[in-house]
Design a protein around this motif. Structure first.
Motif, PDB file in Angstrom:
ATOM      1  N   LEU A  46     174.558  76.590  44.729  1.00 26.85           N
ATOM      2  CA  LEU A  46     174.876  75.921  46.085  1.00 26.85           C
ATOM      3  C   LEU A  46     173.569  76.006  47.026  1.00 26.85           C
ATOM      4  CD1 LEU A  46     176.612  73.708  47.093  1.00 26.85           C
ATOM      5  CD2 LEU A  46     177.923  75.664  48.165  1.00 26.85           C
ATOM      6  N   GLY A  47     172.797  77.180  47.144  1.00 29.91           N
ATOM      7  CA  GLY A  47     171.858  77.294  47.900  1.00 29.91           C
ATOM      8  C   GLY A  47     170.648  76.393  47.626  1.00 29.91           C
ATOM      9  N   VAL A  48     170.702  76.570  46.054  1.00 30.51           N
ATOM     10  CA  VAL A  48     169.409  75.778  45.545  1.00 30.51           C
ATOM     11  C   VAL A  48     169.675  74.128  45.663  1.00 30.51           C
ATOM     12  CG1 VAL A  48     168.203  74.986  43.318  1.00 30.51           C
ATOM     13  CG2 VAL A  48     168.716  77.548  43.808  1.00 30.51           C
ATOM     14  N   LEU A  49     170.824  73.619  45.331  1.00 30.76           N
ATOM     15  CA  LEU A  49     171.178  72.293  45.440  1.00 30.76           C
ATOM     16  C   LEU A  49     171.158  71.912  46.990  1.00 30.76           C
ATOM     17  CD1 LEU A  49     174.543  72.166  43.547  1.00 30.76           C
ATOM     18  CD2 LEU A  49     172.329  71.094  42.900  1.00 30.76           C
ATOM     19  N   LEU A  50     171.517  72.589  47.971  1.00 29.63           N
ATOM     20  CA  LEU A  50     171.244  72.213  49.191  1.00 29.63           C
ATOM     21  C   LEU A  50     169.878  72.115  49.809  1.00 29.63           C
ATOM     22  CD1 LEU A  50     174.512  74.313  50.804  1.00 29.63           C
ATOM     23  CD2 LEU A  50     174.260  71.651  50.273  1.00 29.63           C
ATOM     24  N   THR A  51     169.299  73.241  49.413  1.00 34.01           N
ATOM     25  CA  THR A  51     167.793  73.590  49.837  1.00 34.01           C
ATOM     26  C   THR A  51     166.911  72.069  49.426  1.00 34.01           C
ATOM     27  OG1 THR A  51     167.833  75.815  49.948  1.00 34.01           O
ATOM     28  CG2 THR A  51     165.773  74.839  49.696  1.00 34.01           C
ATOM     29  N   GLY A  52     167.293  71.787  47.877  1.00 35.62           N
ATOM     30  CA  GLY A  52     166.347  70.504  47.617  1.00 35.62           C
ATOM     31  C   GLY A  52     166.641  69.518  48.303  1.00 35.62           C
TER      32      GLY A  52
END
Length: 444
Positions: free
Chosen positions: A38-44
């Protein structure tokens, strides 16, 4: 009785298996995987949500398309653990009942998946807080999303127990993604509201009972699957199944009524110190000073000019009579990024183009009108890319160079006027706003 070195009676009670699974087993890694994914998805996608409370809530909910299948795959891996270790027959000889053994292995994964989501949601809200320019946190969908993750993990665990196939976990994840994505993209219908990952309309909130009913729908289905697999009296699965069917029927019957528009989304906040007045959506009230600053040169040069719209409005759809459309602040990632106007000069130029109101004149506009528009834009708020386009025209054919010369002459003529003469000219120009022909547009 044997005492310890401190004279205390040693503990003979073994640790609860649920605690052992939750602390040292595969479950914590599930929570970490959910948090990291979820951190990767939100950061992108941070430019599209960071700075807007409603946008943050919608982005967290939309991530269920990826996170829920991940939780199901994690549950499937945990469910097939005993078979991979070749200890499944030994596990069946344990004193505890089948349901208790199942829950001891499955519940920690479900709880850690929900905990990973909760941690990521808290971090996302903290990341939005410094850049938010109005509104309030939209948290209504988060509890239902956490229940969805736990339910997917439990169902995945059942699949892992039943399917003796190593690729079962990734196949289940792909099937889960398709199962959640297809209803959201299919033709509109009331049944799509059964999709727990259905995209939330930005600027709208669920009715107060929707998250609870959605939790009963997803949690009831998962509980029915678990009881049908592991309970001694499998008919007990009918109770949560009946609750899920009742919740699903309520969701389908209510349909689009599950959502209501946030009152702030339909309200405008205005700066009345300028002409035209400058109004923005109340959800982004804190951006009004930035918009005022971006348009300060425009409104300053329009002082005393007649026939202007009463106000700039920041609302979707065609502007009402006496209004001009501001460049939309939402969706984020274009005009606004992390609570700031991305390009104030571009924003001002787009606002001036809306003042001219010739969106329906494509292909039918008189060349003299086009030159007048260009001169007004160049005077009030020149495009940041104007120099580039002028260079392209200068390198083009004879007709393009002649048109460039005519536009430059019109710009120079408007700029060289005295203040009163230019005010009169602009008043006549805006009186003909929206016309495609040259009649009524003053010459330059």
């Amino acid at each position: 009785m044997t005492l310890t070195a401190d004279g205390e009676k040693p503990s003979t009670r073994p640790p609860h298996p649920l605690r052992a699974e939750a602390v040292r087993g595969f479950a914590p890694w599930t929570g970490a995987a959910v948090l990291l994914t979820l951190g990767v998805l939100l950061t992108g996608a941070s430019a599209r949500w960071q700075g807007g409370w409603a946008e943050t809530g919608a982005q967290l909910h939309d991530s269920m398309l990826v996170i829920a299948p991940l939780a199901a795959a994690a549950g499937c891996l945990q469910g097939g653990r005993e078979r991979r270790r070749r200890t499944d027959e030994l596990w069946e000889t344990a004193v505890r009942g089948r349901l208790a053994r199942f829950l001891a292995s499955a519940v920690p994964v479900a709880l850690w998946a929900a905990a990973g989501f909760a941690a990521a949601a808290a971090l996302a809200l903290l990341a939005t807080w410094p850049y938010a320019r109005g509104d309030r946190p939209h948290l209504g969908l988060l509890p239902g999303d956490a229940v969805l993750l736990a339910a997917c993990a439990l169902v995945g665990h059942v699949v892992g127990r039943l399917v003796a196939w190593r690729p079962a976990a990734p196949v289940l994840a792909m099937a889960g993604y398709v199962g959640l994505a297809v209803p959201a993209t299919a033709s509109p219908g009331a049944a799509r509201h059964l999709d727990a990952a259905l995209s939330a309309p930005v600027g709208s909130d669920p009715v107060w009972w929707q998250p609870m009913v959605m939790a009963v729908w997803t949690g009831g289905l998962a509980s029915a699957v678990v009881l049908a697999y592991a309970a001694r009296r499998r008919y007990t699965a009918l109770v949560p199944l009946a609750a899920a069917i009742a919740a699903g029927a309520l969701l389908v019957r209510t349909g689009d009524g599950l959502w209501h528009e946030d009152p702030l989304a339909s309200r405008q906040v205005c700066d009345t110190s300028t002409t035209p007045q400058i109004c923005v959506n109340a959800r982004y009230e804190g951006l009004l000073p930035q918009v005022h600053e971006a348009l300060s040169d425009v409104t300053g040069r329009l002082a005393g000019v007649q026939n202007l719209p009463v106000r700039f409005e920041d609302r979707p759809g065609a502007p009402r009579r006496g209004e001009a459309q501001l460049p939309m602040l939402a969706p984020f990632g274009w005009s606004v990024v992390r609570g700031r106007l991305a390009d104030p000069q571009q924003y001002a130029w787009e606002a001036v183009a809306e003042l001219e109101d010739r969106g329906d004149c494509e292909g039918t506009m008189d060349p003299r009108v086009r030159r007048a528009d260009d001169a007004v834009e160049h005077y009030l708020a020149p495009s940041p890319h104007q120099g580039y386009f002028d260079e392209l025209a200068a390198e083009g054919g004879a007709a393009e160079r002649a048109e460039l010369t005519a536009r430059q002459r019109a710009r120079a003529r408007l700029a060289s006027m005295g203040e009163e003469e230019r005010r009169i000219w602009l008043s006549a120009y805006f009186a003909a706003a929206g016309d495609c022909g040259a009649r009524g547009v003053p010459a330059l």
